[in-house]
Design a protein around this motif. Structure first.
Motif, PDB file in Angstrom:
ATOM      1  N   TYR A 168       0.886  -1.168   0.000  1.00 23.98           N
ATOM      2  CA  TYR A 168       0.000   0.000   0.000  1.00 23.98           C
ATOM      3  C   TYR A 168       0.919   1.212   0.000  1.00 23.98           C
ATOM      4  N   VAL A 169       0.698   2.144  -0.964  1.00 23.86           N
ATOM      5  CA  VAL A 169       1.636   3.246  -1.166  1.00 23.86           C
ATOM      6  C   VAL A 169       0.945   4.598  -1.296  1.00 23.86           C
ATOM      7  N   ASN A 170       1.722   5.625  -1.036  1.00 18.58           N
ATOM      8  CA  ASN A 170       1.400   7.000  -1.415  1.00 18.58           C
ATOM      9  C   ASN A 170       2.457   7.399  -2.424  1.00 18.58           C
ATOM     10  N   TRP A 171       2.011   7.878  -3.587  1.00 19.56           N
ATOM     11  CA  TRP A 171       2.919   8.292  -4.649  1.00 19.56           C
ATOM     12  C   TRP A 171       2.809   9.805  -4.846  1.00 19.56           C
ATOM     13  N   HIS A 172       3.947  10.438  -5.155  1.00 21.56           N
ATOM     14  CA  HIS A 172       3.995  11.867  -5.479  1.00 21.56           C
ATOM     15  C   HIS A 172       4.753  12.011  -6.792  1.00 21.56           C
ATOM     16  N   PHE A 173       4.112  12.582  -7.790  1.00 24.34           N
ATOM     17  CA  PHE A 173       4.701  12.837  -9.105  1.00 24.34           C
ATOM     18  C   PHE A 173       4.966  14.336  -9.200  1.00 24.34           C
ATOM     19  N   ARG A 174       6.247  14.739  -9.169  1.00 28.36           N
ATOM     20  CA  ARG A 174       6.620  16.157  -9.284  1.00 28.36           C
ATOM     21  C   ARG A 174       7.224  16.365 -10.666  1.00 28.36           C
ATOM     22  N   LEU A 175       6.484  17.056 -11.534  1.00 25.92           N
ATOM     23  CA  LEU A 175       6.934  17.296 -12.903  1.00 25.92           C
ATOM     24  C   LEU A 175       7.532  18.690 -12.991  1.00 25.92           C
ATOM     25  N   ASP A 176       8.789  18.756 -13.407  1.00 25.74           N
ATOM     26  CA  ASP A 176       9.542  20.001 -13.421  1.00 25.74           C
ATOM     27  C   ASP A 176       8.786  21.102 -14.160  1.00 25.74           C
ATOM     28  N   GLY A 177       8.518  22.216 -13.466  1.00 27.29           N
ATOM     29  CA  GLY A 177       7.892  23.387 -14.053  1.00 27.29           C
ATOM     30  C   GLY A 177       6.394  23.275 -14.278  1.00 27.29           C
ATOM     31  N   LEU A 178       5.789  22.122 -14.019  1.00 22.31           N
ATOM     32  CA  LEU A 178       4.362  21.943 -14.287  1.00 22.31           C
ATOM     33  C   LEU A 178       3.506  21.826 -13.036  1.00 22.31           C
ATOM     34  N   GLY A 179       4.062  21.342 -11.958  1.00 24.31           N
ATOM     35  CA  GLY A 179       3.298  21.076 -10.747  1.00 24.31           C
ATOM     36  C   GLY A 179       3.458  19.632 -10.345  1.00 24.31           C
ATOM     37  N   THR A 228      -1.085  10.204  -5.570  1.00 25.26           N
ATOM     38  CA  THR A 228      -2.009   9.083  -5.636  1.00 25.26           C
ATOM     39  C   THR A 228      -1.818   8.207  -4.406  1.00 25.26           C
ATOM     40  N   THR A 229      -2.776   7.327  -4.197  1.00 28.63           N
ATOM     41  CA  THR A 229      -2.691   6.368  -3.110  1.00 28.63           C
ATOM     42  C   THR A 229      -3.404   5.089  -3.515  1.00 28.63           C
ATOM     43  N   GLY A 230      -2.959   3.969  -2.943  1.00 30.47           N
ATOM     44  CA  GLY A 230      -3.621   2.697  -3.214  1.00 30.47           C
ATOM     45  C   GLY A 230      -2.645   1.551  -3.231  1.00 30.47           C
ATOM     46  N   PRO A 231      -3.163   0.344  -3.503  1.00 28.62           N
ATOM     47  CA  PRO A 231      -2.303  -0.835  -3.544  1.00 28.62           C
ATOM     48  C   PRO A 231      -1.472  -0.900  -4.820  1.00 28.62           C
ATOM     49  N   VAL A 232      -0.276  -1.428  -4.698  1.00 25.56           N
ATOM     50  CA  VAL A 232       0.558  -1.785  -5.843  1.00 25.56           C
ATOM     51  C   VAL A 232       0.375  -3.279  -6.044  1.00 25.56           C
ATOM     52  N   LYS A 233       0.152  -3.676  -7.272  1.00 18.87           N
ATOM     53  CA  LYS A 233      -0.089  -5.086  -7.578  1.00 18.87           C
ATOM     54  C   LYS A 233       1.221  -5.803  -7.884  1.00 18.87           C
ATOM     55  N   ARG A 234       1.220  -7.117  -7.716  1.00 16.59           N
ATOM     56  CA  ARG A 234       2.379  -7.935  -8.079  1.00 16.59           C
ATOM     57  C   ARG A 234       2.682  -7.734  -9.551  1.00 16.59           C
ATOM     58  N   PHE A 235       3.941  -7.876  -9.918  1.00 19.49           N
ATOM     59  CA  PHE A 235       4.370  -7.598 -11.287  1.00 19.49           C
ATOM     60  C   PHE A 235       3.748  -8.563 -12.292  1.00 19.49           C
ATOM     61  N   GLY A 295       2.882  -5.714 -18.697  1.00 26.34           N
ATOM     62  CA  GLY A 295       1.749  -5.212 -19.468  1.00 26.34           C
ATOM     63  C   GLY A 295       0.464  -5.114 -18.673  1.00 26.34           C
ATOM     64  N   GLY A 296       0.462  -5.683 -17.463  1.00 23.54           N
ATOM     65  CA  GLY A 296      -0.728  -5.622 -16.625  1.00 23.54           C
ATOM     66  C   GLY A 296      -0.998  -4.196 -16.167  1.00 23.54           C
ATOM     67  N   THR A 297      -2.240  -3.925 -15.817  1.00 22.85           N
ATOM     68  CA  THR A 297      -2.616  -2.597 -15.350  1.00 22.85           C
ATOM     69  C   THR A 297      -3.348  -2.694 -14.016  1.00 22.85           C
ATOM     70  N   TYR A 298      -3.299  -1.608 -13.272  1.00 19.31           N
ATOM     71  CA  TYR A 298      -4.074  -1.480 -12.045  1.00 19.31           C
ATOM     72  C   TYR A 298      -4.283   0.003 -11.765  1.00 19.31           C
ATOM     73  N   PRO A 299      -5.301   0.352 -10.964  1.00 18.23           N
ATOM     74  CA  PRO A 299      -5.587   1.764 -10.687  1.00 18.23           C
ATOM     75  C   PRO A 299      -4.906   2.267  -9.415  1.00 18.23           C
ATOM     76  N   GLN A 300      -4.698   3.564  -9.375  1.00 17.77           N
ATOM     77  CA  GLN A 300      -4.323   4.295  -8.173  1.00 17.77           C
ATOM     78  C   GLN A 300      -5.326   5.445  -8.058  1.00 17.77           C
ATOM     79  N   THR A 301      -5.757   5.764  -6.852  1.00 21.18           N
ATOM     80  CA  THR A 301      -6.687   6.870  -6.631  1.00 21.18           C
ATOM     81  C   THR A 301      -5.917   8.177  -6.577  1.00 21.18           C
ATOM     82  N   ILE A 302      -6.306   9.154  -7.411  1.00 21.97           N
ATOM     83  CA  ILE A 302      -5.668  10.473  -7.389  1.00 21.97           C
ATOM     84  C   ILE A 302      -6.234  11.251  -6.210  1.00 21.97           C
ATOM     85  N   THR A 303      -5.348  11.738  -5.348  1.00 22.07           N
ATOM     86  CA  THR A 303      -5.786  12.444  -4.143  1.00 22.07           C
ATOM     87  C   THR A 303      -5.681  13.956  -4.259  1.00 22.07           C
TER      88      THR A 303
END
Length: 179
Positions: A113-124, A128-135, A138-146
């Motif tokens: 279970y993780v909290n992710w922070h994406f800091r894009l230079d000059g943009l903001g 996100t938060t949620g579970p990380v799935k096993r590898f 090509g698989g996909t899974y969602p994260q909730t944008i907070t």
């Protein structure tokens, strides 16, 4: 005339090649690649991790399409350094381990279970938060944008994560569609 034609051709090619924007039924979908060198960009309590272990990461954000989607990407991320457009941060806790054990209420494919922070230079930035799935390549899974700042202030909903390689340390993140 020839210069104008070359200029127009280059402009069209650059729009087509733009890797951080994907078209989907006339809507724009922003996407970014993430690369984390598991040896230098991540700190784990133990390796392999045990249930309850902590994870801290500071990796690279890259234009989407930088990391190959077939699992052959550079696991050290060194070859992508010149393309870095931001920093990806993680704080999380393992709810499963690599032997297939997991906490009783977690799904069998939940890893952490993780909290992710994406800091894009000059943009903001956006979080996100949620579970990380096993590898699963090509698989996909969602994260909730907070929430988000600046360009990402109004972003809400679900981030889609597509696993690209390096055991989950390389992925493509798709923000929700934007009109």
């Amino acid at each position: 005339m020839k210069t104008a034609t070359i200029g127009l051709t280059l402009a069209i090619a650059s729009v087509i090649a733009s890797s951080s924007v994907y078209a989907n039924d006339g809507k724009t979908r922003r996407a970014y690649d993430v690369c984390v060198n598991a040896n230098t960009d991540a700190v784990l309590t133990h390796f392999p991790p045990l249930i309850g272990d902590q994870l801290t990461v500071a990796g690279m954000i890259l234009p989407a399409g930088t990391v190959p989607s077939n699992g052959t990407g550079d696991a050290t991320c060194i070859s992508y350094a010149a393309s870095k457009i931001g920093t990806f941060f993680v704080n999380g806790t393992f709810v499963g381990d690599f032997s297939g054990q997991f906490l009783p209420q977690a799904a069998a494919d939940d890893l952490a279970y993780v909290n992710w922070h994406f800091r894009l230079d000059g943009l903001g930035a956006f979080d996100t938060t949620g579970p990380v799935k096993r590898f699963d390549l090509g698989g996909t899974y969602p994260q909730t944008i907070t929430g988000g700042t600046r360009e990402f202030r109004g972003v809400k909903g679900e981030l889609t994560v597509q696993q690209l390689g390096a055991g989950g340390f390389q992925f493509r993140a798709f923000l929700p569609e934007k009109d």
